[in-house]
Design a protein around this motif. Structure first.
Motif, PDB file in Angstrom:
ATOM      1  N   GLU A  26      11.928   2.393  10.359  1.00 57.08           N
ATOM      2  CA  GLU A  26      12.418   3.614   9.705  1.00 57.08           C
ATOM      3  C   GLU A  26      11.491   4.034   8.572  1.00 57.08           C
ATOM      4  N   LYS A  27      10.999   3.051   7.811  1.00 61.20           N
ATOM      5  CA  LYS A  27      10.085   3.347   6.700  1.00 61.20           C
ATOM      6  C   LYS A  27       8.747   3.892   7.213  1.00 61.20           C
ATOM      7  N   ILE A  28       8.243   3.309   8.300  1.00 62.39           N
ATOM      8  CA  ILE A  28       6.980   3.786   8.873  1.00 62.39           C
ATOM      9  C   ILE A  28       7.152   5.226   9.364  1.00 62.39           C
ATOM     10  N   THR A  29       8.282   5.494  10.007  1.00 64.48           N
ATOM     11  CA  THR A  29       8.572   6.847  10.488  1.00 64.48           C
ATOM     12  C   THR A  29       8.617   7.831   9.326  1.00 64.48           C
ATOM     13  N   GLU A  30       9.204   7.408   8.208  1.00 67.24           N
ATOM     14  CA  GLU A  30       9.313   8.289   7.038  1.00 67.24           C
ATOM     15  C   GLU A  30       7.958   8.568   6.393  1.00 67.24           C
ATOM     16  N   ILE A  31       6.994   7.663   6.572  1.00 62.29           N
ATOM     17  CA  ILE A  31       5.635   7.931   6.089  1.00 62.29           C
ATOM     18  C   ILE A  31       5.021   9.076   6.919  1.00 62.29           C
ATOM     19  N   ILE A  32       5.315   9.079   8.221  1.00 61.34           N
ATOM     20  CA  ILE A  32       4.769  10.105   9.116  1.00 61.34           C
ATOM     21  C   ILE A  32       5.482  11.436   8.908  1.00 61.34           C
ATOM     22  N   TYR A  33       6.793  11.413   8.887  1.00 62.22           N
ATOM     23  CA  TYR A  33       7.562  12.637   8.635  1.00 62.22           C
ATOM     24  C   TYR A  33       8.901  12.274   8.005  1.00 62.22           C
ATOM     25  N   ASN A  34       9.412  13.217   7.245  1.00 61.85           N
ATOM     26  CA  ASN A  34      10.707  13.038   6.596  1.00 61.85           C
ATOM     27  C   ASN A  34      11.347  14.424   6.498  1.00 61.85           C
ATOM     28  N   CYS A  35      12.453  14.610   7.150  1.00 59.10           N
ATOM     29  CA  CYS A  35      13.090  15.930   7.199  1.00 59.10           C
ATOM     30  C   CYS A  35      14.003  16.196   6.001  1.00 59.10           C
ATOM     31  N   LYS A  36      14.091  15.245   5.086  1.00 59.72           N
ATOM     32  CA  LYS A  36      15.019  15.414   3.966  1.00 59.72           C
ATOM     33  C   LYS A  36      14.309  15.492   2.612  1.00 59.72           C
ATOM     34  N   LYS A  37      13.342  14.598   2.393  1.00 59.49           N
ATOM     35  CA  LYS A  37      12.748  14.501   1.057  1.00 59.49           C
ATOM     36  C   LYS A  37      11.253  14.759   1.056  1.00 59.49           C
ATOM     37  N   ARG A  73       0.820  -1.214   0.000  1.00 62.48           N
ATOM     38  CA  ARG A  73       0.000   0.000   0.000  1.00 62.48           C
ATOM     39  C   ARG A  73       0.849   1.258   0.000  1.00 62.48           C
ATOM     40  N   TYR A  74       1.950   1.218   0.742  1.00 66.80           N
ATOM     41  CA  TYR A  74       2.782   2.419   0.875  1.00 66.80           C
ATOM     42  C   TYR A  74       4.057   2.363   0.030  1.00 66.80           C
ATOM     43  N   GLN A  75       4.091   1.384  -0.883  1.00 63.99           N
ATOM     44  CA  GLN A  75       5.206   1.284  -1.832  1.00 63.99           C
ATOM     45  C   GLN A  75       6.557   1.230  -1.117  1.00 63.99           C
ATOM     46  N   LEU A  76       6.659   0.369  -0.100  1.00 60.18           N
ATOM     47  CA  LEU A  76       7.910   0.254   0.649  1.00 60.18           C
ATOM     48  C   LEU A  76       8.831  -0.752  -0.014  1.00 60.18           C
ATOM     49  N   THR A  77      10.108  -0.473   0.057  1.00 57.48           N
ATOM     50  CA  THR A  77      11.086  -1.414  -0.512  1.00 57.48           C
ATOM     51  C   THR A  77      11.162  -2.655   0.361  1.00 57.48           C
ATOM     52  N   GLU A  78      11.520  -3.754  -0.252  1.00 52.49           N
ATOM     53  CA  GLU A  78      11.593  -5.031   0.464  1.00 52.49           C
ATOM     54  C   GLU A  78      12.662  -4.996   1.555  1.00 52.49           C
ATOM     55  N   SER A  79      12.291  -5.408   2.752  1.00 51.54           N
ATOM     56  CA  SER A  79      13.252  -5.541   3.841  1.00 51.54           C
ATOM     57  C   SER A  79      12.608  -6.369   4.937  1.00 51.54           C
ATOM     58  N   GLU A  80      13.352  -7.322   5.436  1.00 53.78           N
ATOM     59  CA  GLU A  80      12.826  -8.153   6.521  1.00 53.78           C
ATOM     60  C   GLU A  80      13.315  -7.662   7.878  1.00 53.78           C
ATOM     61  N   GLN A  81      14.175  -6.641   7.875  1.00 54.85           N
ATOM     62  CA  GLN A  81      14.716  -6.141   9.133  1.00 54.85           C
ATOM     63  C   GLN A  81      13.695  -5.244   9.837  1.00 54.85           C
ATOM     64  N   LYS A  82      13.447  -5.543  11.101  1.00 56.26           N
ATOM     65  CA  LYS A  82      12.467  -4.776  11.864  1.00 56.26           C
ATOM     66  C   LYS A  82      12.856  -3.299  11.968  1.00 56.26           C
ATOM     67  N   LYS A  83      14.135  -3.034  12.191  1.00 56.88           N
ATOM     68  CA  LYS A  83      14.584  -1.647  12.347  1.00 56.88           C
ATOM     69  C   LYS A  83      14.411  -0.863  11.038  1.00 56.88           C
ATOM     70  N   ASP A  84      14.611  -1.542   9.895  1.00 62.50           N
ATOM     71  CA  ASP A  84      14.403  -0.884   8.596  1.00 62.50           C
ATOM     72  C   ASP A  84      12.926  -0.573   8.382  1.00 62.50           C
ATOM     73  N   PHE A  85      12.086  -1.517   8.793  1.00 66.06           N
ATOM     74  CA  PHE A  85      10.642  -1.322   8.640  1.00 66.06           C
ATOM     75  C   PHE A  85      10.176  -0.143   9.492  1.00 66.06           C
TER      76      PHE A  85
END
Length: 450
Positions: free
Chosen positions: A208-219, A194-206
Motif C-alpha cells: 500500500e505504501k509503495i502504491t501511494e508513492i506512485i499515486y495517491n488519490c487523496k493526499k 529513503r521514502y520515509q515510510l512508517t514501520e510495518s512488517e506486514q506485506k500488504k501494508d508495504f
C-alpha cells in the motif's frame, strides 16, 4: 523614422493588451464545447469514457495503467522481490509500457529495445515512479511537474548507468544506499528510510505504501509531509530554518521546503507559527487543495524530453504521459460544467511548459483534429483558451517552487515575450541610429568646408 514609429506603436499595443479583458464567459463556453467534442473523439477512437459525472476511480480504471492489470502486477512483482528475496534481475518499472496501446504501435523500435537493456536507464528501471498525488476531482491548484526526484543528488543518469550497468534491483538499492550514506542495509529497510515510510512488517501494508508513492488519490505530497512534520515536531523544533538548496534543514520535508513554503508562510524562515494548532489546521487545509502531476513518472536526473531522447519518445508515444493531460482537461471540464457562485476556479501551474506539457497537448489535440469524425473540434483554439483562462507557467529553468518570482500566466508570459523582443529591437535601433548620426554629421561637416 517610420520604423521607430511602427515599433513604438506596436509596443504601445502590446502593453495595452496586458490590461485588456476578454469576455471570459464567451471564452469559457467555447472551451467547454471544444472539450466535449474532444472527449467524444477519445471515446470513439479508444473506447474510453472520461466519466465526467463520476468520481475519479472510474476514470482512473480506464486511463491509468497503474489501476490496470499491468500496473497492479508490476507493483506486486516489486514487493515480492523485496519480501521473498527474489533477485528478479529482469525487473523494470519501464515494463509498464509492455501493454501500452500507444507504445505498441509500429515505430521507434530502437528505443523500445533500448529500454529493455539492463545497462541503460538504470535510475528509471529501479527507483519507484511517481505519477500523481492529490484529489484530482476537487483540488484547485494543480502543480504540473516534469519528473520525480532522482534521489541520487547531482549524479547524471549516464554516470548511474555506467556504475550500475547490469545490476539487479537489490544490488542497485544496496550500492546506491552506500553512495547516499544511508544507514539501512537491506533493500526493504533502505526503501523505508529513503521514502520515509512508517514501520510495518506486514506485506500488504508495504504494498500500500509503495502504491501511494506512485499515486495517491487523496493526499498531496505537501499534505503528507506536513502531517508527518506536525506529528514528529515538538514545540522546541519550530525554529528558524535554512531554505537554500544546499541546506540540510528540513531535508525530510522536501516538498514543503523546495516547492510550497512561500504559499504557506511567505518569506518567513521561522516556523514558530506552527506551534499553534489553528495554524497547523490551516496549513493542512491548504495542502489538501493541491494536486501534483508528473508528466514523466520515471525517476531520473534528466528525462531527455528534447530532441530524440527517450523521455520525448515515451512522452509523445504512450498512454502513460497522456494520463496527466487527461487529468488536467477532465478537471477543467468538471469546473466549467458545475460552475456556480460557490465554485472555486482551478489553476494549473506547469513546469517546463513549452518543452513538455505544451508539446503533449498539441500532439493529442492534433490527433483528435485529424479524425474523420472530429465533431468540429478546434485544436488550436482549445489550447489558446486553456492558456487564457487556466494555465500558468514557471519561468526559472532550475527550481520548481511556486513562488512570487517564479510564476506567470501563460497569456501574460507570451505578451511579455513580445514586449521584451520589441524593447530589444527598439534599443538596437537607437544604438544603430547613434552610429548613423555620426556619419551624417561628418558628411555635413565636409560639405560646409567646400
Amino acid at each position: 523614422m517610420s520604423n521607430n514609429k511602427d515599433m513604438k506603436e506596436g509596443l504601445h499595443k502590446l502593453c495595452d493588451s496586458f490590461f485588456q479583458s476578454e469576455d471570459e464567459e464567451k471564452v469559457a463556453k467555447e472551451l467547454k464545447d471544444n472539450l466535449e467534442k474532444f472527449f467524444k473523439v477519445i471515446k470513439d477512437k479508444y473506447g474510453k469514457d472520461l466519466h465526467l459525472n463520476d468520481g475519479a476511480n472510474e476514470f482512473l480504471k480506464e486511463f491509468s495503467p497503474w489501476h490496470q492489470r499491468v500496473g497492479i502486477d508490476l507493483i506486486d512483482k516489486f514487493v515480492n522481490t523485496i519480501y521473498d528475496f527474489d533477485s528478479n534481475k529482469d525487473f523494470s518499472w519501464l515494463d509498464i509500457l509492455d501493454t501500452d496501446k500507444q507504445w505498441k504501435k509500429p515505430g521507434n523500435e530502437d528505443i523500445k529495445k533500448e529500454i529493455k537493456d539492463q545497462r541503460k536507464h538504470v535510475n528509471m528501471r529501479y527507483q519507484i515512479p511517481t505519477h500523481f498525488h492529490g484529489d484530482i476531482d476537487n483540488a484547485v491548484i494543480f502543480h504540473c511537474m516534469e519528473n520525480p526526484r532522482g534521489y541520487l543528488g547531482d549524479w547524471e543518469d549516464n554516470q548511474i548507468d555506467e556504475e550500475f550497468a547490469g545490476a539487479s534491483l537489490e544490488e542497485f538499492y544496496i550500492k546506491s544506499a552506500i553512495k547516499r550514506e544511508e544507514k539501512s542495509e537491506t533493500i526493504k529497510d533502505i526503501i523505508k528510510e529513503r521514502y520515509q515510510l512508517t514501520e510495518s512488517e506486514q506485506k500488504k501494508d508495504f504494498k500500500e505504501k509503495i502504491t501511494e508513492i506512485i499515486y495517491n488519490c487523496k493526499k498531496s505530497p505537501l499534505a503528507i509531509e506536513l502531517d508527518r512534520m506536525f506529528k514528529n515536531f515538538k514545540d522546541s523544533d519550530y525554529k528558524t530554518y535554512g531554505f537554500v538548496k544546499d541546506s540540510s534543514d528540513l531535508k525530510d520535508y522536501y516538498y514543503f521546503k523546495n516547492y510550497y513554503k512561500e504559499l504557506l508562510i511567505g518569506n518567513d524562515k521561522n516556523l514558530e507559527l506552527f506551534i499553534k494548532q489553528e495554524n497547523k489546521d490551516k496549513a493542512l487545509e491548504r495542502a489538501e487543495k493541491i494536486c501534483n502531476v508528473e508528466i514523466y513518472p520515471f525517476s531520473c536526473k534528466n528525462p531527455k524530453l528534447g530532441d530524440d531522447g527517450i523521455g520525448k519518445k515515451i512522452l509523445l508515444n504512450s498512454d502513460l504521459s497522456r494520463l496527466g493531460a487527461y487529468i488536467v482537461l477532465r478537471r477543467i471540464y468538471k469546473y466549467l460544467e458545475e460552475k456556480n457562485d460557490k465554485s472555486q476556479k482551478p489553476v494549473f501551474i506547469f513546469r517546463k511548459y513549452d518543452r513538455a506539457w505544451e508539446k503533449l497537448f498539441k500532439s493529442i489535440f492534433k490527433e483528435a483534429k485529424k479524425e474523420k469524425n472530429n465533431y468540429g473540434f478546434q485544436n488550436q483554439n482549445t489550447l489558446k483558451n486553456l492558456e487564457k483562462l487556466f494555465f500558468y507557467r514557471q519561468t526559472r529553468t532550475e527550481g520548481g517552487g511556486i513562488t512570487s518570482g517564479n510564476v506567470i500566466s501563460i497569456k501574460n508570459y507570451k505578451i511579455y515575450k513580445d514586449i521584451f523582443k520589441t524593447l530589444k529591437q527598439t534599443a538596437f535601433k537607437e544604438i544603430s541610429d547613434v552610429l548613423r548620426r555620426g556619419d551624417i554629421d561628418k558628411n555635413s561637416s565636409g560639405k560646409s568646408g567646400d
